[in-house]
Structures are given as structure tokens and as C-alpha cells.
Design a protein around this motif. Structure first.
Motif, PDB file in Angstrom:
ATOM      1  N   TYR A   1     -46.792 -22.702  25.266  1.00 33.61           N
ATOM      2  CA  TYR A   1     -47.751 -21.787  25.880  1.00 33.61           C
ATOM      3  C   TYR A   1     -47.105 -20.470  26.279  1.00 33.61           C
ATOM      4  O   TYR A   1     -47.731 -19.405  26.194  1.00 33.61           O
ATOM      5  CB  TYR A   1     -48.401 -22.449  27.099  1.00 33.61           C
ATOM      6  N   GLU A   2     -45.847 -20.514  26.713  1.00 31.32           N
ATOM      7  CA  GLU A   2     -45.158 -19.273  27.076  1.00 31.32           C
ATOM      8  C   GLU A   2     -45.032 -18.350  25.868  1.00 31.32           C
ATOM      9  O   GLU A   2     -45.241 -17.128  25.965  1.00 31.32           O
ATOM     10  CB  GLU A   2     -43.774 -19.586  27.647  1.00 31.32           C
ATOM     11  N   LEU A   3     -44.697 -18.919  24.710  1.00 26.43           N
ATOM     12  CA  LEU A   3     -44.636 -18.115  23.487  1.00 26.43           C
ATOM     13  C   LEU A   3     -46.008 -17.514  23.175  1.00 26.43           C
ATOM     14  O   LEU A   3     -46.122 -16.326  22.832  1.00 26.43           O
ATOM     15  CB  LEU A   3     -44.156 -18.980  22.318  1.00 26.43           C
ATOM     16  N   TRP A   4     -47.032 -18.323  23.276  1.00 25.97           N
ATOM     17  CA  TRP A   4     -48.378 -17.867  22.955  1.00 25.97           C
ATOM     18  C   TRP A   4     -48.825 -16.741  23.883  1.00 25.97           C
ATOM     19  O   TRP A   4     -49.256 -15.672  23.434  1.00 25.97           O
ATOM     20  CB  TRP A   4     -49.330 -19.062  23.029  1.00 25.97           C
ATOM     21  N   THR A   5     -48.737 -16.962  25.191  1.00 28.08           N
ATOM     22  CA  THR A   5     -49.237 -15.957  26.131  1.00 28.08           C
ATOM     23  C   THR A   5     -48.389 -14.694  26.111  1.00 28.08           C
ATOM     24  O   THR A   5     -48.911 -13.588  26.305  1.00 28.08           O
ATOM     25  CB  THR A   5     -49.296 -16.528  27.556  1.00 28.08           C
ATOM     26  N   THR A   6     -47.096 -14.826  25.855  1.00 28.04           N
ATOM     27  CA  THR A   6     -46.248 -13.639  25.746  1.00 28.04           C
ATOM     28  C   THR A   6     -46.620 -12.831  24.512  1.00 28.04           C
ATOM     29  O   THR A   6     -46.688 -11.598  24.547  1.00 28.04           O
ATOM     30  CB  THR A   6     -44.760 -14.036  25.679  1.00 28.04           C
TER      31      THR A   6
ATOM     32  N   GLU B   1     -49.885 -10.951  25.006  1.00 27.95           N
ATOM     33  CA  GLU B   1     -49.778  -9.898  26.029  1.00 27.95           C
ATOM     34  C   GLU B   1     -50.961  -9.882  26.977  1.00 27.95           C
ATOM     35  O   GLU B   1     -51.387  -8.822  27.454  1.00 27.95           O
ATOM     36  CB  GLU B   1     -49.593  -8.523  25.370  1.00 27.95           C
ATOM     37  N   ALA B   2     -51.478 -11.058  27.232  1.00 31.87           N
ATOM     38  CA  ALA B   2     -52.589 -11.182  28.169  1.00 31.87           C
ATOM     39  C   ALA B   2     -52.702 -12.653  28.558  1.00 31.87           C
ATOM     40  O   ALA B   2     -52.370 -13.537  27.766  1.00 31.87           O
ATOM     41  CB  ALA B   2     -53.896 -10.708  27.531  1.00 31.87           C
ATOM     42  N   PRO B   3     -53.170 -12.909  29.771  1.00 29.88           N
ATOM     43  CA  PRO B   3     -53.354 -14.321  30.152  1.00 29.88           C
ATOM     44  C   PRO B   3     -54.485 -14.946  29.372  1.00 29.88           C
ATOM     45  O   PRO B   3     -55.349 -14.268  28.801  1.00 29.88           O
ATOM     46  CB  PRO B   3     -53.685 -14.217  31.654  1.00 29.88           C
ATOM     47  N   LEU B   4     -54.497 -16.262  29.346  1.00 24.39           N
ATOM     48  CA  LEU B   4     -55.592 -16.976  28.717  1.00 24.39           C
ATOM     49  C   LEU B   4     -56.857 -16.824  29.552  1.00 24.39           C
ATOM     50  O   LEU B   4     -56.787 -16.602  30.769  1.00 24.39           O
ATOM     51  CB  LEU B   4     -55.229 -18.455  28.575  1.00 24.39           C
TER      52      LEU B   4
ATOM     53  N   LEU C   1     -43.586 -16.435   9.285  1.00 22.72           N
ATOM     54  CA  LEU C   1     -42.569 -15.651   9.990  1.00 22.72           C
ATOM     55  C   LEU C   1     -43.042 -14.224  10.263  1.00 22.72           C
ATOM     56  O   LEU C   1     -42.260 -13.376  10.710  1.00 22.72           O
ATOM     57  CB  LEU C   1     -41.267 -15.626   9.189  1.00 22.72           C
ATOM     58  N   ALA C   2     -44.316 -13.956   9.987  1.00 18.75           N
ATOM     59  CA  ALA C   2     -44.925 -12.653  10.284  1.00 18.75           C
ATOM     60  C   ALA C   2     -44.133 -11.508   9.684  1.00 18.75           C
ATOM     61  O   ALA C   2     -43.936 -10.475  10.311  1.00 18.75           O
ATOM     62  CB  ALA C   2     -45.083 -12.472  11.800  1.00 18.75           C
ATOM     63  N   ARG C   3     -43.644 -11.734   8.449  1.00 22.03           N
ATOM     64  CA  ARG C   3     -42.907 -10.708   7.712  1.00 22.03           C
ATOM     65  C   ARG C   3     -41.710 -10.173   8.487  1.00 22.03           C
ATOM     66  O   ARG C   3     -41.331  -9.012   8.383  1.00 22.03           O
ATOM     67  CB  ARG C   3     -43.840  -9.564   7.307  1.00 22.03           C
ATOM     68  N   GLY C   4     -41.122 -11.037   9.309  1.00 20.43           N
ATOM     69  CA  GLY C   4     -39.918 -10.658  10.034  1.00 20.43           C
ATOM     70  C   GLY C   4     -40.151  -9.792  11.258  1.00 20.43           C
ATOM     71  O   GLY C   4     -39.186  -9.304  11.867  1.00 20.43           O
ATOM     72  N   ARG C   5     -41.395  -9.631  11.673  1.00 26.17           N
ATOM     73  CA  ARG C   5     -41.686  -8.718  12.776  1.00 26.17           C
ATOM     74  C   ARG C   5     -41.062  -9.149  14.097  1.00 26.17           C
ATOM     75  O   ARG C   5     -40.791  -8.307  14.962  1.00 26.17           O
ATOM     76  CB  ARG C   5     -43.205  -8.579  12.949  1.00 26.17           C
ATOM     77  N   LEU C   6     -40.782 -10.439  14.250  1.00 22.06           N
ATOM     78  CA  LEU C   6     -40.215 -10.922  15.513  1.00 22.06           C
ATOM     79  C   LEU C   6     -38.744 -11.308  15.393  1.00 22.06           C
ATOM     80  O   LEU C   6     -38.139 -11.724  16.382  1.00 22.06           O
ATOM     81  CB  LEU C   6     -41.018 -12.131  16.019  1.00 22.06           C
ATOM     82  N   THR C   7     -38.178 -11.165  14.201  1.00 16.47           N
ATOM     83  CA  THR C   7     -36.788 -11.612  14.003  1.00 16.47           C
ATOM     84  C   THR C   7     -35.919 -10.561  13.327  1.00 16.47           C
ATOM     85  O   THR C   7     -34.782 -10.852  12.972  1.00 16.47           O
ATOM     86  CB  THR C   7     -36.765 -12.895  13.138  1.00 16.47           C
TER      87      THR C   7
ATOM     88  N   THR D   1     -39.067  -6.499  21.697  1.00 19.84           N
ATOM     89  CA  THR D   1     -40.306  -6.702  22.432  1.00 19.84           C
ATOM     90  C   THR D   1     -40.150  -7.922  23.320  1.00 19.84           C
ATOM     91  O   THR D   1     -39.210  -8.723  23.159  1.00 19.84           O
ATOM     92  CB  THR D   1     -41.487  -6.925  21.473  1.00 19.84           C
ATOM     93  N   ARG D   2     -41.061  -8.097  24.246  1.00 16.56           N
ATOM     94  CA  ARG D   2     -40.982  -9.262  25.140  1.00 16.56           C
ATOM     95  C   ARG D   2     -40.990 -10.559  24.351  1.00 16.56           C
ATOM     96  O   ARG D   2     -40.215 -11.470  24.622  1.00 16.56           O
ATOM     97  CB  ARG D   2     -42.153  -9.250  26.126  1.00 16.56           C
ATOM     98  N   VAL D   3     -41.865 -10.637  23.350  1.00 23.35           N
ATOM     99  CA  VAL D   3     -41.963 -11.896  22.614  1.00 23.35           C
ATOM    100  C   VAL D   3     -40.735 -12.114  21.729  1.00 23.35           C
ATOM    101  O   VAL D   3     -40.240 -13.247  21.613  1.00 23.35           O
ATOM    102  CB  VAL D   3     -43.273 -11.976  21.805  1.00 23.35           C
ATOM    103  N   SER D   4     -40.194 -11.065  21.111  1.00 25.19           N
ATOM    104  CA  SER D   4     -39.002 -11.249  20.279  1.00 25.19           C
ATOM    105  C   SER D   4     -37.804 -11.640  21.138  1.00 25.19           C
ATOM    106  O   SER D   4     -36.976 -12.452  20.710  1.00 25.19           O
ATOM    107  CB  SER D   4     -38.699  -9.983  19.473  1.00 25.19           C
TER     108      SER D   4
END
Length: 271
Positions: A259-264, A267-270, A185-191, A196-199
Motif C-alpha cells: 500500500y505504501e508503494l501504491w499511495t506514494t 501522490e494522494a491518499p486513498l 517496468l513502466a519503461r524504466g521511469r522508476l528505475t 521522485t518520492r516513489v523511485s
């Protein structure tokens, strides 16, 4: 699992085996619980004491002693899985193998694994013991993505920036080593309220699928074909409850959503 990872005050409480002791109290008060669970713990890191810094220690005698201490704190007579916490550059493979064999022969540990090791490191240890190393626990999350990017960045200029040992996931899959993710859970960084765009994407997917953001993050890991098992560690009971859907439901993420979660997140295209 014994010894869950935690932060803040919980991290201090985890030190010196206190979380194992508390878990042992729960087992003592709950007849029959031990037979319904798998207890996994780690050894191999000596914490700082006074002026002495912490260090890694996979010497055979130390491993045996740490297991005996864990069993006493947990109030049980056997560990289901023992993980070697981090590589010790001074490891004597023969002495390590003898310690594992002794623990297994005495019925004190049923299975063994490692944590934070590459495929070649596991192979080097496995060459000295007939006991299979069945688990490799790595930091893996939508924030810590080097494990998934190592493969796609091969043969690109970005490969040198990725420190993850290429081929580790493939080696584990080919040799029957189960992958576990610590810090999923990345120490709650996204929740925890970050904007942020990804959160925002994680929150939107959670609303769309009638679940929690924590579940989305765990689904992202579990959707990967490596068969990753997240290890939840927190001092907050509500965080554990928020992960319940990840255990009850199969990952509900499409190929495109994954893939949308990953690329978001990157913060860069594959490439």
C-alpha cells in the motif's frame, strides 16, 4: 515469449516480424530449446506502410496468414499461445471463431488469448467459440495503475476519471483467464535515475530486501491476488538480469509496504 515489447531502436527492429525471425535463428541453433519453452505471439495490428496508416485487423483470413508468417519466421510448426492484439471494431465474430478453430484443428496453435480487452469484450468473443480464451494481456505497472484503482474508486467522484473497464480483473479470475502485464517496468521511469518520492521508495525497499528496484516493481504486481504474470520487454540484457529475483523468489512485500508503494505512486491518499 516471442515478439518482446521494446523501445527505441528495438521498437523499429520489432516491426514486420524481425524479432520473430531472430528468435527463429536462435531456435535453429539450439536443438531441444523449443521443447523447453512456451512461444506466445500476437496478431491483429497492421503496421503503417507508406501513406497508409496502421489499423486493426481481426479478419479470419488475415489471422491465418499472420500465423503462417509467424511460424515461418520462428522456424517452428506450432505456436503455444496466440493473442489477438487489440479489439477490431469491424470484427465478424463468426469468421474469427472459424479461423481460430481451423488453426487449432490443424495443430498450428495450441491456445488462444487476447490483449487490451475488457471482460465484456472477451465474453462477447468467447460466446462464438468453444476454444477457451486463456490470457488477457494488459498494460499494468506501478505507473499504470488504473486496473487496480478502478475497484476502489467505484462510488467516488473520481470514478469517471478512470478509463479502465470495471470488473475486468474479476471477470478474468472467474472465467479462468490468466492476466499478463505488458510494460510492468513502466519503461524504466522508476528505475532509470529519476529522483521522485516513489523511485526513492522503490530503491529503499530494494536495499532493505537485498534485491533490485526492478524486482520490487514486479513484486508489486505479483503480490496482487489476480495472479499477474509480468511480460518483460527490453533491449538491455542488464534489465533482464535485474528481474531475476522476481522469478526466483516469492514477492517479499508486506501488506503495508504494498500500500505504501501504491499511495506514494498515486501522490494522494486513498478515498
Amino acid at each position: 515469449m516471442a515478439c518482446p515489447r521494446s523501445r527505441g531502436r528495438g521498437a523499429a527492429y520489432h516491426q514486420y516480424g524481425k524479432s520473430e525471425a531472430v528468435f527463429g535463428e536462435v531456435l535453429a541453433r539450439s536443438p531441444g530449446l523449443r521443447q523447453r519453452i512456451v512461444i506466445q505471439t500476437k496478431c491483429g495490428i497492421r503496421l503503417p506502410e507508406g501513406d497508409r496508416p496502421g489499423y486493426y485487423d481481426l479478419r479470419g483470413a488475415g489471422i491465418v496468414r499472420r500465423v503462417e508468417e509467424s511460424l515461418a519466421r520462428l522456424r517452428t510448426d506450432v505456436l503455444d499461445v496466440l493473442l489477438l492484439h487489440r479489439p477490431d471494431p469491424l470484427t465478424d465474430p463468426g469468421g474469427l471463431a472459424a479461423a481460430l478453430a481451423s488453426l487449432h484443428a490443424q495443430g498450428l496453435v495450441r491456445q488462444f488469448g487476447v490483449s487490451n480487452m475488457s471482460g465484456p469484450q472477451i465474453a462477447a468473443l468467447q460466446a462464438h467459440t468453444d476454444l477457451p480464451l486463456v490470457v488477457n494481456q494488459l498494460e499494468m505497472s506501478l505507473v499504470r495503475r488504473d486496473w487496480v484503482e478502478a475497484g476502489v474508486l467505484f462510488n467516488t467522484p473520481y470514478a469517471t476519471r478512470n478509463g479502465f473497464a470495471p470488473g475486468t480483473l474479476e471477470w478474468c479470475a472467474a472465467n479462468g483467464v490468466r492476466l499478463q502485464a505488458w510494460g510492468p517496468l513502466a519503461r524504466g521511469r522508476l528505475t532509470s535515475g529519476a529522483d521522485t518520492r516513489v523511485s526513492r521508495l522503490v530503491a529503499e525497499l530494494a536495499r532493505r530486501k537485498d534485491t533490485t528496484p526492478e524486482t520490487i516493481l514486479l513484486w508489486w504486481l505479483r503480490r496482487h491476488p489476480a495472479g499477474i504474470a509480468p511480460v518483460i520487454g527490453t533491449t538491455r540484457p542488464e534489465r533482464i538480469s535485474a528481474c531475476a529475483d522476481a522469478a526466483r523468489r516469492e514477492p517479499d512485500l508486506t501488506h503495508e509496504e504494498w500500500y505504501e508503494l501504491w499511495t506514494t505512486a498515486r501522490e494522494a491518499p486513498l478515498p
